[in-house]
Design a protein around this motif. Structure first.
Motif, PDB file in Angstrom:
ATOM      1  N   ALA A   1     -43.786  37.669 -61.484  1.00  0.00           N
ATOM      2  CA  ALA A   1     -44.148  38.404 -62.704  1.00  0.00           C
ATOM      3  C   ALA A   1     -43.102  39.445 -63.054  1.00  0.00           C
ATOM      4  O   ALA A   1     -42.752  39.632 -64.228  1.00  0.00           O
ATOM      5  N   ILE A   2     -42.571  40.130 -62.033  1.00  0.00           N
ATOM      6  CA  ILE A   2     -41.551  41.149 -62.288  1.00  0.00           C
ATOM      7  C   ILE A   2     -40.282  40.511 -62.847  1.00  0.00           C
ATOM      8  O   ILE A   2     -39.688  40.999 -63.821  1.00  0.00           O
ATOM      9  N   VAL A   3     -39.860  39.403 -62.230  1.00  0.00           N
ATOM     10  CA  VAL A   3     -38.646  38.739 -62.696  1.00  0.00           C
ATOM     11  C   VAL A   3     -38.829  38.224 -64.122  1.00  0.00           C
ATOM     12  O   VAL A   3     -37.934  38.362 -64.975  1.00  0.00           O
TER      13      VAL A   3
ATOM     14  N   SER B   1     -32.605  46.984 -59.799  1.00  0.00           N
ATOM     15  CA  SER B   1     -32.919  47.831 -58.643  1.00  0.00           C
ATOM     16  C   SER B   1     -34.351  48.337 -58.704  1.00  0.00           C
ATOM     17  O   SER B   1     -35.066  48.336 -57.688  1.00  0.00           O
ATOM     18  N   LEU B   2     -34.803  48.757 -59.892  1.00  0.00           N
ATOM     19  CA  LEU B   2     -36.190  49.190 -60.022  1.00  0.00           C
ATOM     20  C   LEU B   2     -37.161  48.041 -59.795  1.00  0.00           C
ATOM     21  O   LEU B   2     -38.218  48.218 -59.167  1.00  0.00           O
ATOM     22  N   ALA B   3     -36.822  46.858 -60.300  1.00  0.00           N
ATOM     23  CA  ALA B   3     -37.698  45.704 -60.082  1.00  0.00           C
ATOM     24  C   ALA B   3     -37.801  45.353 -58.605  1.00  0.00           C
ATOM     25  O   ALA B   3     -38.904  45.105 -58.079  1.00  0.00           O
TER      26      ALA B   3
ATOM     27  N   PHE C   1     -39.895  48.022 -56.782  1.00  0.00           N
ATOM     28  CA  PHE C   1     -41.328  47.837 -57.019  1.00  0.00           C
ATOM     29  C   PHE C   1     -41.870  46.667 -56.203  1.00  0.00           C
ATOM     30  O   PHE C   1     -42.966  46.737 -55.638  1.00  0.00           O
ATOM     31  N   PHE C   2     -41.097  45.601 -56.110  1.00  0.00           N
ATOM     32  CA  PHE C   2     -41.544  44.447 -55.335  1.00  0.00           C
ATOM     33  C   PHE C   2     -41.639  44.785 -53.852  1.00  0.00           C
ATOM     34  O   PHE C   2     -42.622  44.437 -53.179  1.00  0.00           O
ATOM     35  N   LEU C   3     -40.619  45.477 -53.301  1.00  0.00           N
ATOM     36  CA  LEU C   3     -40.636  45.822 -51.882  1.00  0.00           C
ATOM     37  C   LEU C   3     -41.783  46.782 -51.549  1.00  0.00           C
ATOM     38  O   LEU C   3     -42.465  46.635 -50.527  1.00  0.00           O
ATOM     39  N   VAL C   4     -41.995  47.749 -52.413  1.00  0.00           N
ATOM     40  CA  VAL C   4     -43.091  48.703 -52.180  1.00  0.00           C
ATOM     41  C   VAL C   4     -44.435  47.991 -52.240  1.00  0.00           C
ATOM     42  O   VAL C   4     -45.331  48.220 -51.415  1.00  0.00           O
TER      43      VAL C   4
END
Length: 875
Positions: free
Chosen positions: A275-277, A314-316, A319-322
């Motif tokens: 979804a982020i990508v 980087s923000l995406a 957010f995914f790692l967190v």
């Protein structure tokens, strides 16, 4: 040395790198609270919280409360002693003081226990500062009660003196009760002030401890010898075996008992990543994708792509790692000893990705036409590899430090790991200084590059040598700190700099409309060129704020500041800013601006309603209506300003000093200055003319260049600047050619011979203006037959121009065209002439009246022109 290793492994470095890339999910670990104590977080305001009342205190008179026991003078006489309700301000204040005293004692104990933990000390400092604000609020809440008591005592007056008649017993009891209550409030206020001083002292002590802790950890010294290296190697082998067994046991545990939660967490993480990508590609894909068909992109396009290709991915990824870490923790997949390792690995991934994205955006090894720096292809590739290796070394050292802290590895192992990583980073810097990456003179990226400039080469070499020497002689903490700052802070500063350059380029005149985003916004909202240019300014400011708000906290955390410190600074920035004795806040300023705007809107509405309904129906004179409307406008604006200033937190009583100073200045001869100042304010508000208007004042005529509160600058057409005091412009007539608009009537006088046909002249003149597109058709051009002149028939061609600034060129063109058409039609434009007739006898008589004797009479056959011409009668 133990302090510095504890600092590297367990506090600042873990916090910096983890928050750097997992900033959306990072939270502060709460400080250890005392049993039975309610912790106060940094985000809540303790001053506003209502303390729970204890049963014993709620039903006890005020004089038996602990706060009152400390003040024996607060005893109320028996007839006035009445139990107070639990909601009484005195009871609530007493309970709050006791709670603050208890919490302050608990915080003091926590400081004693955690003097070596910077993170816990930062949280304790936040709670201590909150206690300071709460104690101050206690005194503020008691102030209205104290004012009421003082007012009542003033009304009762002083007790009767000795020898005077006694007063009523009820009055005496009331005065004694009020005095006792005042003493109680004073006692509570004194206790609150003492607690405030204690809390402020504790806060200062925490700041000194943290400062000393950071200094000691940074400059701690360790002897480096062969024994330490052998011990470190032995510890590394044993710890590696322990870590391997721990990870294998955790994997077996997960497979047996946590397979379903792990699968759910993985599926949700992958779905979230997809979804982020997708969202990034659909919403912001155009911002950071390089157009392969564009061989020569503009500078603003290169900056924009470099900035957004670094920030958005980087923000995406962050957010995914967190989110992944949060899901794993939520489903209890991560064990207590595995969770820190997983967090460090995620931080390593984010760190490597971010720094690599920055280097790729700036150097663009595979796209020379999108490169921001003048380096060759080989130089860009070598620099990218060197930067990747440096960030990888720092990240691996970070992960190993977390593992060492988790499994309580020996100190020597951490020392040697930091030593090795610092030496490797230093060697890489020295190797980078020996490269030849600068673009060749032919500016061909494929050609071999040139050496660094000496300043850059010597700087890189010097920093690398300093890192190696500092680590080798035992200052491992200092070397590790510098190595981290070179990688992390360097990448963040580079990103901020690119963002600032991007914002500056986008906000440049007529540049935002050239970008893809600008063209999309212009089409979507149908903006004009002016509106699109103003949107570029807003976009530039947004990029400035975004770059600074993202980068500055990361730099501060990499320098050793805790997230709690940054949150406290932001809170104070938005809630309390002290300017002298005035305390304001950004929220208060925004609220004041909002109230001022609402007041202006209401004032304008009331003006229109009063003018259009009340006075118009009453058939009030137009001049009176205008005066009333203007007066209401000034009054409403003044009231709105007062309300806005008060809401912003500015004490209006402080403005009395300014008014007094102005009055004193006027009394000492500043009438002219004040008059010009007030006149300037009137000019700025009423705007009888503005910058760029063509004005005439007295003997001066020109263009207004600047309007200040003291004088106005007018530039004449001979490029002379005239400074006119504002009071003269208010008190004297001023002509403004462009007050309402720039439309101007122009006149071209024309004279023709007496034998010309007037109708033909009028027709020719109207044809001339009809063929000129710069002349307005409404109002319609007109030709005026002025007079029968002494030598000609005089006409005047009158027409209107949309822009008076073009009047000189247009009138010249009209005159030239009139002359051409008159000559083509044979129309004569005469010049003034006179016929003078002089008889010969009169000329001779005039000659004889001269002073010189008459010449001998000549023969009639001699021409008169041969005689000497002593007196010129006519030319």
């Amino acid at each position: 040395m133990i302090h510095i290793l504890t600092h590297i492994r367990g506090t600042r470095l873990v916090r910096v790198l983890f928050v750097l890339f997992l900033t959306l999910g990072a939270t502060s670990v709460p400080a250890q609270d005392k049993p039975g104590e309610t912790p106060v977080s940094a985000g809540e305001s303790p001053a506003g919280a209502t303390a729970p009342s204890e049963p014993s205190a709620a039903n006890t008179p005020v004089q038996t409360a602990p706060a009152v026991q400390a003040a024996p003078t607060a005893q109320v006489p028996e007839p006035a002693a009445e139990p107070l309700s639990p909601d009484d301000p005195l009871v609530i204040a007493s309970q709050r003081i006791e709670q603050v005293r208890t919490r302050l004692a608990g915080l003091r104990e926590q400081v004693e226990k955690n003097e070596a933990d910077d993170r816990i000390l930062a949280d304790i400092k936040i709670q201590t500062d909150a206690l300071v604000r709460e104690v101050l609020s206690i005194s503020v809440d008691l102030r209205p009660r104290l004012n009421d008591i003082q007012t009542r005592l003033t009304e009762l007056g002083e007790p009767p003196a000795e020898g005077q008649p006694a007063e009523n017993a009820a009055v005496t009891q009331e005065r004694n009760r009020l005095n006792a209550s005042r003493s109680e409030i004073n006692a509570m206020t004194g206790q609150a002030e003492d607690l405030s001083i204690e809390a402020k002292t504790l806060s200062d002590r925490i700041s000194n401890i943290r400062r000393s802790l950071f200094t000691n950890q940074l400059f701690a010294h360790t002897e480096i010898d062969g024994t330490i290296l052998r011990d470190a190697w032995d510890s590394f082998r044993s710890d590696a075996e322990r870590v391997r067994k721990s990870i294998l046991s955790w994997l077996q545990f997960v497979v047996r008992f946590k397979a379903a939660p792990l699968a759910i967490a993985v599926v949700l993480s992958l779905a979230l990543a997809s979804a982020i990508v997708f969202a990034e590609y659909r919403l912001f894909g155009r911002l950071h994708r390089r157009d392969p068909t564009n061989d020569d992109p503009s500078y603003i396009s290169r900056l924009s792509v470099a900035f957004w290709s670094t920030i958005l991915p980087s923000l995406a990824l962050t957010f995914f790692l967190v989110s992944t870490y949060f899901l794993l923790q939520t489903f209890n997949v991560l064990r207590g000893d595995i969770a820190p390792i997983a967090a460090s690995v995620f931080a390593l991934i984010g760190l490597v990705f971010f720094v690599t994205a920055v280097s790729r955006a700036v150097l663009a090894p595979a796209a020379p036409n999108w490169r921001l720096v003048h380096v060759s292809n080989r130089g860009a590739r070598d620099l990218s590899i060197a930067i990747f290796l440096m960030v990888l070394v720092n990240g691996v050292d970070f992960v190993l430090a977390v593992i060492s802290e988790t499994y309580s590895s020996p100190v020597v192992l951490t020392v040697v790991k930091s030593l090795v990583s610092s030496v490797i980073v230093g060697l890489l810097l020295v190797l980078v200084s020996l490269l030849k990456p600068v673009l060749s003179e032919s500016e061909n990226p494929a050609a071999p590059g040139r050496d660094w400039p000496r300043t850059v080469s010597y700087t890189l070499r010097g920093v690398g040598v300093v890192l190696i020497l500092a680590a080798s002689i035992g200052y491992v903490g200092l070397a590790r700190f510098l190595a981290t700052q070179i990688v992390v802070t360097g990448a963040v500063v580079a990103t901020i700099y690119i963002g600032i350059l991007s914002g500056k380029a986008i906000s440049a005149p007529n540049q935002f409309g050239e970008t893809r985003v600008g063209r999309f916004i212009g089409r979507q909202f149908r903006l004009s060129s002016v509106g699109l240019d103003q949107s570029g300014i807003v976009a530039g400011l947004f990029i400035y704020a975004f770059a600074l708000a993202t980068g500055v906290p990361l730099i501060l955390m990499s320098w050793g500041f805790q997230p709690g410190d940054i949150r406290l600074w932001v809170y104070r920035l938005f809630t309390e800013i002290n300017v002298g004795t005035i305390r304001i806040s950004i929220f208060g300023i925004l609220g004041g601006i909002l109230l001022f705007a609402i007041g202006l809107v209401l004032t304008r509405w009331f003006q229109k309603w009063l003018d259009g309904n009340v006075m118009a129906r009453s058939q009030v004179d137009g001049g009176v209506r205008n005066s009333v409307r203007t007066g209401i406008g000034y009054l409403g604006t003044g009231l709105a300003g007062i309300v806005g200033i008060s809401a912003a937190g500015i004490d209006l009583s402080s403005l009395a000093l300014v008014a007094g100073a102005l009055s004193l200045g006027i009394g000492f001869g500043l009438q002219n200055i004040v008059s010009n100042f007030v006149s300037g304010l009137i000019l700025l508000v009423e705007r009888p003319f503005k910058v760029g208007d063509h004005v005439i004042t007295g003997v001066n005529e020109g263009i207004v260049q600047r309007i200040s509160v003291r004088a106005t600058e007018i530039e004449t057409f001979r490029r002379q600047t005239i400074i006119v005091p504002n009071s003269e412009l208010i008190n004297a007539p001023v002509g403004n050619w462009t007050h309402r608009n720039r439309v101007q009537r122009s006149e071209v006088p024309v004279s023709v011979a007496f034998d010309s046909d007037p109708e033909e002249i009028i027709q020719v003149l109207l044809e001339v203006v009809a063929d000129n597109p710069d002349i307005l058709r409404n109002p319609e051009p007109h030709v005026e037959f002025l007079r029968f002149g002494a030598s000609s028939l005089d006409f005047e061609l009158r027409f209107h121009l949309a822009d008076m600034g073009k009047g000189l060129d247009i009138r010249n063109n009209v005159r030239v065209e009139i002359l051409k058409r008159f000559r083509a039609r044979g129309i004569v434009m005469p010049y003034p002439h006179q016929d003078v007739t002089i008889s010969m006898r009169d000329a001779m008589s005039i000659t004889r009246r001269g002073r010189k004797p008459l010449a001998p009479q000549k023969s009639p056959d001699v021409d008169l022109q041969d005689e000497p011409d002593d007196d010129k009668i006519l030319p």
